[in-house]
Design a protein around this motif. Structure first.
Motif, PDB file in Angstrom:
ATOM      1  N   TYR A 138     -61.551 -83.861  48.093  1.00  0.00           N
ATOM      2  CA  TYR A 138     -62.514 -83.375  49.079  1.00  0.00           C
ATOM      3  C   TYR A 138     -63.602 -82.514  48.446  1.00  0.00           C
ATOM      4  O   TYR A 138     -64.786 -82.659  48.772  1.00  0.00           O
ATOM      5  CB  TYR A 138     -61.783 -82.622  50.194  1.00  0.00           C
ATOM      6  CG  TYR A 138     -60.871 -83.537  50.974  1.00  0.00           C
ATOM      7  CD1 TYR A 138     -61.391 -84.467  51.861  1.00  0.00           C
ATOM      8  CD2 TYR A 138     -59.499 -83.517  50.781  1.00  0.00           C
ATOM      9  CE1 TYR A 138     -60.577 -85.343  52.552  1.00  0.00           C
ATOM     10  CE2 TYR A 138     -58.668 -84.382  51.468  1.00  0.00           C
ATOM     11  CZ  TYR A 138     -59.212 -85.295  52.352  1.00  0.00           C
ATOM     12  OH  TYR A 138     -58.400 -86.165  53.028  1.00  0.00           O
ATOM     13  N   GLN A 141     -66.434 -84.392  46.902  1.00  0.00           N
ATOM     14  CA  GLN A 141     -67.455 -84.953  47.785  1.00  0.00           C
ATOM     15  C   GLN A 141     -68.546 -83.938  48.121  1.00  0.00           C
ATOM     16  O   GLN A 141     -69.474 -84.257  48.878  1.00  0.00           O
ATOM     17  CB  GLN A 141     -66.807 -85.442  49.078  1.00  0.00           C
ATOM     18  CG  GLN A 141     -65.808 -86.561  48.876  1.00  0.00           C
ATOM     19  CD  GLN A 141     -65.171 -86.992  50.185  1.00  0.00           C
ATOM     20  OE1 GLN A 141     -65.855 -87.256  51.166  1.00  0.00           O
ATOM     21  NE2 GLN A 141     -63.852 -87.063  50.207  1.00  0.00           N
ATOM     22  N   ARG A 194     -69.115 -82.661  57.519  1.00  0.00           N
ATOM     23  CA  ARG A 194     -69.312 -81.877  56.299  1.00  0.00           C
ATOM     24  C   ARG A 194     -68.421 -80.643  56.310  1.00  0.00           C
ATOM     25  O   ARG A 194     -67.782 -80.317  55.302  1.00  0.00           O
ATOM     26  CB  ARG A 194     -70.776 -81.488  56.157  1.00  0.00           C
ATOM     27  CG  ARG A 194     -71.655 -82.633  55.678  1.00  0.00           C
ATOM     28  CD  ARG A 194     -73.117 -82.262  55.689  1.00  0.00           C
ATOM     29  NE  ARG A 194     -73.919 -83.241  54.957  1.00  0.00           N
ATOM     30  CZ  ARG A 194     -75.245 -83.306  54.991  1.00  0.00           C
ATOM     31  NH1 ARG A 194     -75.917 -82.447  55.735  1.00  0.00           N
ATOM     32  NH2 ARG A 194     -75.886 -84.221  54.301  1.00  0.00           N
ATOM     33  N   THR A 197     -64.837 -81.635  55.743  1.00  0.00           N
ATOM     34  CA  THR A 197     -64.566 -81.919  54.333  1.00  0.00           C
ATOM     35  C   THR A 197     -64.398 -80.630  53.531  1.00  0.00           C
ATOM     36  O   THR A 197     -63.492 -80.522  52.695  1.00  0.00           O
ATOM     37  CB  THR A 197     -65.705 -82.774  53.731  1.00  0.00           C
ATOM     38  OG1 THR A 197     -65.850 -83.970  54.506  1.00  0.00           O
ATOM     39  CG2 THR A 197     -65.416 -83.153  52.290  1.00  0.00           C
ATOM     40  N   THR A 225     -68.851 -89.109  43.100  1.00  0.00           N
ATOM     41  CA  THR A 225     -68.050 -89.101  44.326  1.00  0.00           C
ATOM     42  C   THR A 225     -68.884 -88.646  45.510  1.00  0.00           C
ATOM     43  O   THR A 225     -68.813 -89.227  46.599  1.00  0.00           O
ATOM     44  CB  THR A 225     -66.829 -88.180  44.152  1.00  0.00           C
ATOM     45  OG1 THR A 225     -66.078 -88.603  43.015  1.00  0.00           O
ATOM     46  CG2 THR A 225     -65.937 -88.216  45.385  1.00  0.00           C
ATOM     47  N   THR A 226     -69.676 -87.613  45.309  1.00  0.00           N
ATOM     48  CA  THR A 226     -70.546 -87.133  46.386  1.00  0.00           C
ATOM     49  C   THR A 226     -71.560 -88.203  46.775  1.00  0.00           C
ATOM     50  O   THR A 226     -71.814 -88.435  47.960  1.00  0.00           O
ATOM     51  CB  THR A 226     -71.268 -85.845  45.946  1.00  0.00           C
ATOM     52  OG1 THR A 226     -70.295 -84.824  45.704  1.00  0.00           O
ATOM     53  CG2 THR A 226     -72.229 -85.364  47.017  1.00  0.00           C
ATOM     54  N   HIS A 227     -72.119 -88.863  45.788  1.00  0.00           N
ATOM     55  CA  HIS A 227     -73.090 -89.932  46.066  1.00  0.00           C
ATOM     56  C   HIS A 227     -72.462 -91.060  46.859  1.00  0.00           C
ATOM     57  O   HIS A 227     -73.083 -91.640  47.758  1.00  0.00           O
ATOM     58  CB  HIS A 227     -73.657 -90.466  44.751  1.00  0.00           C
ATOM     59  CG  HIS A 227     -74.613 -91.600  44.924  1.00  0.00           C
ATOM     60  ND1 HIS A 227     -74.214 -92.927  44.920  1.00  0.00           N
ATOM     61  CD2 HIS A 227     -75.956 -91.605  45.131  1.00  0.00           C
ATOM     62  CE1 HIS A 227     -75.259 -93.694  45.107  1.00  0.00           C
ATOM     63  NE2 HIS A 227     -76.329 -92.924  45.226  1.00  0.00           N
ATOM     64  N   ASP A 228     -71.209 -91.379  46.553  1.00  0.00           N
ATOM     65  CA  ASP A 228     -70.542 -92.515  47.182  1.00  0.00           C
ATOM     66  C   ASP A 228     -69.873 -92.175  48.510  1.00  0.00           C
ATOM     67  O   ASP A 228     -69.427 -93.081  49.226  1.00  0.00           O
ATOM     68  CB  ASP A 228     -69.474 -93.089  46.244  1.00  0.00           C
ATOM     69  CG  ASP A 228     -70.069 -93.732  45.004  1.00  0.00           C
ATOM     70  OD1 ASP A 228     -71.277 -94.029  45.017  1.00  0.00           O
ATOM     71  OD2 ASP A 228     -69.328 -93.931  44.022  1.00  0.00           O
ATOM     72  N   SER A 229     -69.796 -90.903  48.835  1.00  0.00           N
ATOM     73  CA  SER A 229     -69.070 -90.494  50.045  1.00  0.00           C
ATOM     74  C   SER A 229     -69.738 -91.077  51.284  1.00  0.00           C
ATOM     75  O   SER A 229     -70.881 -90.776  51.604  1.00  0.00           O
ATOM     76  CB  SER A 229     -69.026 -88.969  50.144  1.00  0.00           C
ATOM     77  OG  SER A 229     -68.336 -88.562  51.292  1.00  0.00           O
ATOM     78  N   GLN A 231     -69.487 -90.577  54.432  1.00  0.00           N
ATOM     79  CA  GLN A 231     -69.825 -89.782  55.606  1.00  0.00           C
ATOM     80  C   GLN A 231     -71.191 -89.106  55.487  1.00  0.00           C
ATOM     81  O   GLN A 231     -71.737 -88.617  56.469  1.00  0.00           O
ATOM     82  CB  GLN A 231     -68.773 -88.726  55.868  1.00  0.00           C
ATOM     83  CG  GLN A 231     -68.574 -87.737  54.736  1.00  0.00           C
ATOM     84  CD  GLN A 231     -67.254 -87.004  54.863  1.00  0.00           C
ATOM     85  OE1 GLN A 231     -66.484 -87.279  55.751  1.00  0.00           O
ATOM     86  NE2 GLN A 231     -67.008 -86.077  53.969  1.00  0.00           N
TER      87      GLN A 231
END
Length: 260
Positions: A138, A141, A194, A197, A225-229, A231
């Protein structure tokens, strides 16, 4: 006319009523998740220009009601000075609510919604020198999405607002050191996912701390990971599907009184 609009006052703009119903649902979701703090803390929504004609106005919970008691009809409409704009509403405004929230709503163009919590694990992480650890699914992200603001006491003094805004910058999330968590965003559902998370990251961090040294996540992996998250990607609903599911769960467990 949709079901969400059936109980609104005849002289109320339908966009305001929709905002009220969505915000009241959010309070019930927070209560269901255990995020309520008796009568304290706030979720606020800035009303659209279609309602305010360009004035900065927002909805906030009545001070004195538990989150489980908040409804679309008893939410307070106030301006950025904390003045009540619906004289018929008997409930007062909590100064600690509009000090933080009004400053963000007034000064951050994208801050349609602001959420603030004092959850146990969120506050525990806020009390650590290192803050949020980059060591779990988490937190990975949230790379470069979390700001920090030093504790200055109860947030009822207007002079803190510029420093808080400077700390927030352009980040959608903030850890208020020694205090709690805060989220701001262009829609209530996106702000909610957000914050959820961030809360989950804090939950994992506090639980994991008892097990010994954690495996760190590299900056490169966290950035990816943040780019692909999903949500945070507008193409995948930006949290609306999650918020709708949680609203249905509230209705299944507790009914639809929040719409009244």
């Amino acid at each position: 006319m949709s079901a969400l609009l059936q109980t609104r006052a005849p002289d109320m703009h339908p966009d305001e009523w929709q905002a009220r119903v969505q915000l009241a649902a959010a309070y019930r979701i927070f209560d269901m998740l255990g995020w309520a703090e008796m009568i304290y803390n706030h979720i606020t929504v800035r009303l659209p220009d279609s309602v305010t004609r360009g004035e900065k106005q927002f909805l906030i919970n009545p001070f004195g009601l538990h989150y489980s008691e908040v409804t679309a009809g008893n939410l307070l409409k106030i301006d950025v000075q904390g003045n009540k704009l619906d004289a018929h509403n008997p409930w007062p405004v909590n100064p600690a609510g509009f000090t933080i929230h009004a400053a963000i709503h007034e000064s951050v163009p994208d801050a349609h919604c602001v959420m603030h919590t004092h959850t146990t694990n969120g506050l525990a992480v806020a009390c650590t020198e290192g803050g949020l650890a980059q060591n779990n699914f988490y937190s990975a992200q949230l790379h470069e999405l979390v700001a920090y603001h030093d504790f200055e006491g109860i947030t009822i003094h207007a002079e803190e607002a510029p420093r808080l805004l400077a700390s927030l910058g352009n980040k959608p999330l903030m850890i208020l050191r020694n205090h709690g968590l805060l989220a701001a965003g262009p829609t209530l559902p996106l702000t909610f996912v957000r914050l959820w998370t961030l809360q989950r990251a804090c939950d994992i961090q506090v639980t994991q701390a008892a097990l010994g040294r954690a495996i760190p996540i590299s900056e490169a992996v966290a950035r990816k990971t943040t780019h692909d998250s999903f949500q945070f990607d507008q193409r995948f609903g930006a949290g609306q599907d999650v918020f709708d599911a949680m609203t249905r769960l509230v209705e299944q467990r507790h009914g639809t009184s929040y719409k009244s």
